[in-house]
Motif scaffolding. Structure first.
Motif, short mmCIF file in Angstrom:
data_model
loop_
_atom_site.label_atom_id
_atom_site.label_comp_id
_atom_site.label_asym_id
_atom_site.label_seq_id
_atom_site.Cartn_x
_atom_site.Cartn_y
_atom_site.Cartn_z
N ILE A 512 -117.92 35.98 17.97
CA ILE A 512 -116.76 35.53 18.93
C ILE A 512 -115.24 36.44 19.84
N ARG A 513 -114.98 35.77 20.61
CA ARG A 513 -114.61 36.40 21.68
C ARG A 513 -112.77 36.52 20.43
N ALA A 514 -112.95 37.38 20.29
CA ALA A 514 -111.22 38.06 19.99
C ALA A 514 -110.40 37.99 21.63
N LYS A 515 -109.28 37.78 20.83
CA LYS A 515 -107.94 38.33 22.32
C LYS A 515 -106.73 39.43 21.51
N ILE A 516 -106.47 40.37 22.43
CA ILE A 516 -106.21 41.54 21.90
C ILE A 516 -104.52 41.79 23.56
N ASN A 517 -103.36 42.24 21.97
CA ASN A 517 -101.99 42.67 23.05
C ASN A 517 -101.61 44.00 21.69
N VAL A 518 -102.71 45.20 22.52
CA VAL A 518 -101.85 46.23 22.02
C VAL A 518 -101.75 47.36 23.14
N ALA A 519 -100.54 47.85 22.03
CA ALA A 519 -99.83 49.38 22.77
C ALA A 519 -99.62 50.37 21.89
N MET A 520 -100.38 51.74 22.69
CA MET A 520 -99.55 52.59 21.95
C MET A 520 -98.40 52.52 23.52
N ILE A 521 -97.21 53.19 22.06
CA ILE A 521 -95.88 53.79 22.70
C ILE A 521 -95.42 55.35 22.19
N CYS A 522 -95.41 56.26 22.93
CA CYS A 522 -95.54 57.87 22.53
C CYS A 522 -94.06 58.46 23.22
#
Length: 591
Positions: A512-522
């Motif tokens: 199953i194709r999942a959708k992501i929008n992830v951010a690592m802000i430092c």
């Protein structure tokens, strides 16, 4: 995969019914293997009333992986999955999927037709093979079930044979007596006729009869009459009567004996019936008990217990299964970390911007701007962020969002880590060379396309946690340094991962194709060292903001998804930051 290779095909167009059993039909279907590997393509062959499968068409010479005899097979189209059908023989079940509903129906029709023409249970089969038990029973009238029952019925058959003999004797005696009575009636009529004639013509004189015998009449005269010792045809009436009486007595005695034997047999049959009923009762109780135990189990191997709105597994069992699988993964990762060899730090190779990358840059700028604008905002106010976990400097927040029954809860985590810089944290998070060192949820990944020295497209499959279906994601990963517009605020390093489409990796039926929008802000905060000392890692602090918006792409219980997120996100952030601290402890500071 073309329809030609997936549909059942035969080498001959016109098949003779007598030779059809030797023809071979084959095609590619997806077969459910187990809960770890899920659906796998297999080459399925239909030949000689047997359904067999091979790993591939090229590996047929090595022998089949399994086979089913179709004589007693039951083919069941799935109620919800339009591409799936099941073939079962007793306890053995094959779960099969075609590429589309039409192809599934073609397979079902072909198997049913082949099964029907195989002759099992058909009239032609009975004509050819017959039933040995039926033929024996019809010829002899005897039961062939057991030797003991044959011995028990022996006396009864003897008595029935005696009844047949008595019947024949009785019929002959009845015929004999009937003739005697008919002759007697005819003789009495003639005797009366002659008596009247003698009285009229020769009254008181002797009458001569044809046989010459004389008897005295009432007037002491002689009269010739028929002899009375035997019948008109020489039948011994007294002897026949005695024999008839003996025959009927024998019949009554034999009937009484038959009734007695049948009563005894009835008692024996009743005992057998009672035993069979007791066996049936025990079998039913064992079946109900086994069914109850089966319903109590939470781990099932079939696809009907997979993730989905029609899953046969309830929500509590689903959660327990996921929890057990995650615990098992954690133990495995702990053992793997002890044996993992360290890798040198290497930056991504330089690459020129490809022509195909131009279409992604606008989206990259949009995502970077969105995260810098909204992700760094405070969690208070009207944002409705709920604190779900707090461990030291780390806090994890969640906003509950559902769309069409699918959980889309955004997650936000804040953390502060000493001894590392924002550049170092983002570097290890973005660089694929170190992905397997800290990422425990990925089963396989590869770089699909390098857009620039700071942007790549990555495809990865996630480890499956049964009974949830396996997921895969295709995303663009970019690392950026955002210069501060205020001299009193530090610069910001950001890694943004968001889902994209790519022609080389379209969605498949296996995952199953999942959708992501992830951010690592430092952001790196530096406290001035005492005196004229150089800045050391004791003087730096990295403030981390981690934001994740994930669409799982399929159905799973909302409580399970939220519980897993609450458990796994803090563990991931702690594991990753500890890894970065360990990797950079002896290195020069990278601002």
């Amino acid at each position: 995969m073309s329809d030609q290779s997936s549909s059942p095909t035969s080498s001959d167009e016109d098949v003779d019914p007598e030779s059809e059993q030797t023809d071979e039909l084959g095609g590619t279907l997806s077969k459910w293997t187990n809960y770890i590997h899920g659906w796998q393509d297999r080459w399925v062959v239909l030949k000689n009333n047997t359904l067999s499968y091979y790993k591939s068409e090229d590996e047929r010479e090595y022998g089949c992986r399994g086979s089913l005899c179709l004589s007693k097979a039951v083919i069941t189209p799935h109620e919800f999955d339009e591409c799936r059908f099941d073939v079962s023989v007793n306890d053995s079940v094959w779960y099969l999927r075609a590429e589309d509903p039409d192809l599934r129906q073609q397979w079902i029709d072909t198997i049913e037709l082949h099964k029907a023409e195989s002759g099992y249970g058909s009239e032609s089969s009975l004509r050819h093979h017959g039933s040995m038990l039926s033929l024996t029973s019809a010829a002899s009238g005897l039961s062939t079930t057991s030797t003991s029952s044959f011995r028990k019925g022996h006396s009864l058959r003897e008595k029935l044979a005696e009844m047949e003999t008595f019947r024949d004797i009785l019929c002959r005696q009845v015929d004999t007596l009937q003739r005697y009575f008919d002759n007697c009636a005819s003789g009495d009529y003639r005797d009366e006729y002659h008596r009247d004639k003698v009285e009229d013509d020769e009254d008181d004189f002797p009458s001569t009869r044809p046989d010459g015998d004389y008897l005295l009449n009432n007037n002491s005269s002689k009269e010739k009459l028929f002899p009375m010792t035997r019948g008109p045809t020489g039948i011994d009436f007294k002897g026949e009567a005695i024999t008839f009486k003996a025959t009927t007595a024998g019949i009554l005695s034999t009937l009484s004996h038959c009734i007695e034997i049948m009563v005894k047999r009835e008692e024996s049959w009743q005992k057998r019936l009672d035993k069979e009923m007791e066996r049936r009762r025990r079998a039913e109780e064992a079946y109900k008990s086994a069914l109850t135990e089966l319903k109590k189990k939470s781990h099932y191997g079939g696809p009907d217990y997979e993730e989905g709105p029609n899953s046969l597994i309830n929500e509590d069992e689903f959660f327990d299964a996921v929890e057990a699988a995650l615990d098992k993964q954690d133990k495995f990762e702990e053992q793997s970390e002890k044996c993992r060899a360290p890798r040198p730090i290497t930056l991504s190779p330089d690459a020129c911007c490809s022509i195909s990358a131009q279409r992604y840059f606008a989206k990259v700028e949009e995502m970077v701007h969105s995260h810098m604008t909204y992700s760094l905002q405070d969690v208070g106010g009207d944002a409705n962020w709920q604190l779900i976990t707090e461990e030291g400097e780390m806090k994890v927040y969640r906003r509950e969002v559902e769309e069409n029954g699918v959980v889309l809860d955004p997650l936000k985590a804040t953390h502060a880590v000493r001894g590392v810089t924002g550049h170092e944290v983002c570097h290890y998070f973005w660089d694929t060379a170190f992905r397997n060192d800290w990422e425990t949820t990925v089963e396989h990944f590869n770089v699909v396309e390098t857009l620039s020295d700071t942007a790549v497209i990555i495809y990865q499959t996630l480890k499956r946690v049964w009974p949830a279906s396996q997921r895969d994601i295709l995303y663009l990963s970019v690392i950026r340094k955002i210069l501060s517009t205020n001299e009193n605020e530090p610069n910001t390093w950001l890694v943004c991962n968001f889902s994209v489409d790519h022609d080389s990796y379209p969605p498949t039926s296996r995952c199953i194709r999942a959708k992501i929008n992830v951010a690592m802000i430092c952001q790196t905060l530096v406290s001035p060292p005492e005196g004229n000392k150089e800045i050391s890692r004791d003087n730096i602090l990295c403030k981390i903001t981690y934001v994740a918006n994930v669409n799982p792409g399929g159905w799973a219980p909302a409580s399970v998804l939220r519980a897993v997120a609450r458990r796994e996100y803090p563990k991931f952030l702690k594991r990753f930051t500890s890894y970065v601290q360990e990797k950079t402890s002896d290195d020069a500071i990278l601002f």
